[in-house]
Design a protein around this motif. Structure first.
Motif, PDB file in Angstrom:
ATOM      1  N   PHE A 197       0.814  -1.215   0.000  1.00  0.00           N
ATOM      2  CA  PHE A 197       0.000   0.000   0.000  1.00  0.00           C
ATOM      3  C   PHE A 197       0.851   1.271   0.000  1.00  0.00           C
ATOM      4  O   PHE A 197       0.354   2.365   0.281  1.00  0.00           O
ATOM      5  CB  PHE A 197      -0.945   0.018   1.203  1.00  0.00           C
ATOM      6  CG  PHE A 197      -1.883  -1.164   1.256  1.00  0.00           C
ATOM      7  CD1 PHE A 197      -2.652  -1.514   0.151  1.00  0.00           C
ATOM      8  CD2 PHE A 197      -1.982  -1.941   2.405  1.00  0.00           C
ATOM      9  CE1 PHE A 197      -3.505  -2.606   0.197  1.00  0.00           C
ATOM     10  CE2 PHE A 197      -2.838  -3.033   2.454  1.00  0.00           C
ATOM     11  CZ  PHE A 197      -3.595  -3.363   1.357  1.00  0.00           C
ATOM     12  N   GLU A 247      -9.091  -3.368   1.489  1.00  0.00           N
ATOM     13  CA  GLU A 247      -7.794  -3.496   0.825  1.00  0.00           C
ATOM     14  C   GLU A 247      -7.855  -2.937  -0.594  1.00  0.00           C
ATOM     15  O   GLU A 247      -6.912  -2.296  -1.060  1.00  0.00           O
ATOM     16  CB  GLU A 247      -7.360  -4.959   0.798  1.00  0.00           C
ATOM     17  CG  GLU A 247      -6.881  -5.496   2.136  1.00  0.00           C
ATOM     18  CD  GLU A 247      -6.505  -6.966   2.059  1.00  0.00           C
ATOM     19  OE1 GLU A 247      -5.338  -7.292   2.328  1.00  0.00           O
ATOM     20  OE2 GLU A 247      -7.379  -7.790   1.716  1.00  0.00           O
ATOM     21  N   LYS A 286      -7.506   0.712  -0.440  1.00  0.00           N
ATOM     22  CA  LYS A 286      -6.124   1.100  -0.149  1.00  0.00           C
ATOM     23  C   LYS A 286      -5.244   1.019  -1.392  1.00  0.00           C
ATOM     24  O   LYS A 286      -4.401   1.880  -1.632  1.00  0.00           O
ATOM     25  CB  LYS A 286      -5.553   0.214   0.957  1.00  0.00           C
ATOM     26  CG  LYS A 286      -6.092   0.513   2.351  1.00  0.00           C
ATOM     27  CD  LYS A 286      -5.402  -0.367   3.384  1.00  0.00           C
ATOM     28  CE  LYS A 286      -5.871  -0.044   4.790  1.00  0.00           C
ATOM     29  NZ  LYS A 286      -5.182  -0.913   5.792  1.00  0.00           N
TER      30      LYS A 286
END
Length: 444
Positions: A305, A422, A425
């Protein structure tokens, strides 16, 4: 045009097929010196690590042994089978693998998932045919070294940062590198950096594994440059080391999120024309397969990330990292120019300066006030030359002008075993990463 690959369990394995375009290689557990194959499609030094008596000794279990044999067969044919010759419209190939395994039922249970994972990785049609090994799994002596972490080390900037992070938090670490020979200089560079790391961390135990694996061409298999499946070999080599340490030692892939996603910069670069070496779909799919068959050495990317610039900012206080960052090689075209023809590498510019990884590297350094154009063979701001990847980034900056457009392209990869949080992100990270490149490009 179908290509068939048969991996031999050992020298007593009589399995063969009388089909056109059929090629052979040995199991990693076969001593190359006793091989009966005259035209193997790969050469490597893995067996020497299995039979060492002291440091670097490997002793994997049978599941990791199976995975490594699958991976080396995949890698060997991916490297040697020319897409222009065997691929549909010069690209997607039809590859049929016959692999002896010690856990046949478990691998057959995930056969379709693994085929789909390989197809996503390389853009080819893969058919896996598993057969039960006829002899027991080799009994290897145990190894004394049990590193807390196992980290892939290509010699690049990301992996260098990752190793420095890991060794600051752990007293032992194994680095896993792969080289193929040729004029890229990757082995000497990897050794040089790991030596520097050891000298800077004398109270820590760092063991660098440098594996040699190279596909062998012949009159029919003339070689392929795309290297789409190299990462599965890299992960298999790391799994041999991690599993030797313990059944649960994880494998760390230190790779910035922008490169991991590698969204096609232009519409023409879509699909299999964009590499997916550490793409979250590939990594999550492989981890899912591991869990189903009982492999507990999971794959993790702690920087998924973060942009490359953010990775560098995170360790900016580490004087050793900053002082040695120029020793690393991010370029996807090492040896492309004549920078490796000199007998001495002193002062030689290793990076081409205009490939996708070089541009992202320069952007990350620029964001941290460390970019120097004279450290590259070519300067992308030279208006007298045309650089395809530089112009592709200009298109991408306009193409991915907001997070919704990024999300749409990201989700085209298909189902991923990751959470909605996720996904958000990843999208935000990609937006920041592209802005990092935009800032670098617009400086001129």
């Amino acid at each position: 045009m179908k290509v068939t690959v048969i991996l031999k369990e050992n020298n007593r394995d009589l399995f063969s097929l009388a089909e056109e375009n059929t090629f052979y290689l040995d199991s990693i557990f076969t001593d190359p010196k006793t091989s009966k194959l005259k035209n193997s499609i790969v050469e490597h030094d893995i067996y020497s690590f299995l039979t060492k008596k002291k440091d670097f000794k490997l002793c994997p279990n049978d599941l990791i042994g199976d995975f490594s044999n699958i991976a080396i067969a995949v890698y060997a044919i991916d490297q040697t089978c020319n897409r222009a010759k065997f691929g549909y419209y010069g690209w997607s190939r039809y590859i049929n693998l016959h692999i002896p395994v010690y856990n046949c039922k478990k691998w057959n249970d995930v056969k379709e998932e693994l085929e789909n994972t390989l197809s996503f990785l390389s853009g080819d049609k893969w058919i896996l045919n598993f057969r039960e090994c006829l002899e027991p799994f080799p009994n290897f002596l145990t190894s004394a070294f049990s590193p807390k972490k196992v980290c892939l080390f290509s010699g690049g900037m990301d992996s260098f940062i990752g190793i420095c992070d890991l060794i600051s938090k752990n007293d032992s670490l194994a680095t896993v590198s792969h080289h193929k020979g040729g004029n890229s200089g990757e082995l000497s560079l990897q050794k040089k950096i790991t030596t520097q790391l050891s000298e800077n961390n004398k109270t820590k135990n760092i063991l660098p594994y440098n594996f040699y694996v190279q596909g062998k061409k012949n009159d029919i298999l003339t070689g392929e440059k795309t290297q789409r499946a190299r990462s599965i070999l890299f992960l298999a080599l790391a799994s041999l080391v991690a599993n030797t340490s313990s059944k649960t030692t994880s494998i760390v892939i230190p790779e910035n999120g922008l490169i991991s996603l590698n969204l096609p910069l232009t519409p023409a670069r879509g699909g299999s024309h964009s590499t997916k070496t550490t793409h979250p779909k590939f990594i999550s799919s492989l981890n899912t397969i591991f869990k189903k068959i009982g492999i507990k050495n999971m794959i993790e990317n702690p920087y998924r990330f973060l942009t490359k610039g953010e990775m560098l900012t995170k360790v900016n206080s580490n004087k050793f990292v900053i002082e040695n960052i120029n020793s690393t090689l991010s370029c996807s075209k090492p040896g492309y120019y004549e920078q490796w023809t000199s007998k001495s590498d002193i002062g030689i510019k290793k990076q081409c300066g205009h490939c996708v990884p070089c541009i992202i590297r320069r952007a990350s350094l620029y964001s941290n006030g460390l970019d120097k154009s004279d450290e590259y063979v070519k300067n992308v701001f030279n208006t007298d030359e045309k650089y395809d990847d530089y112009n592709a980034f200009k298109i991408a900056i306009g193409r991915f002008s907001n997070v919704e457009k990024i999300k749409l392209t990201f989700l085209k990869s298909g189902h991923m075993n990751i959470s909605e949080n996720e996904i958000k992100k990843y999208i935000k990270m990609y937006d920041r990463g592209l802005k990092e490149v935009r800032k670098f490009i617009l400086q001129k």
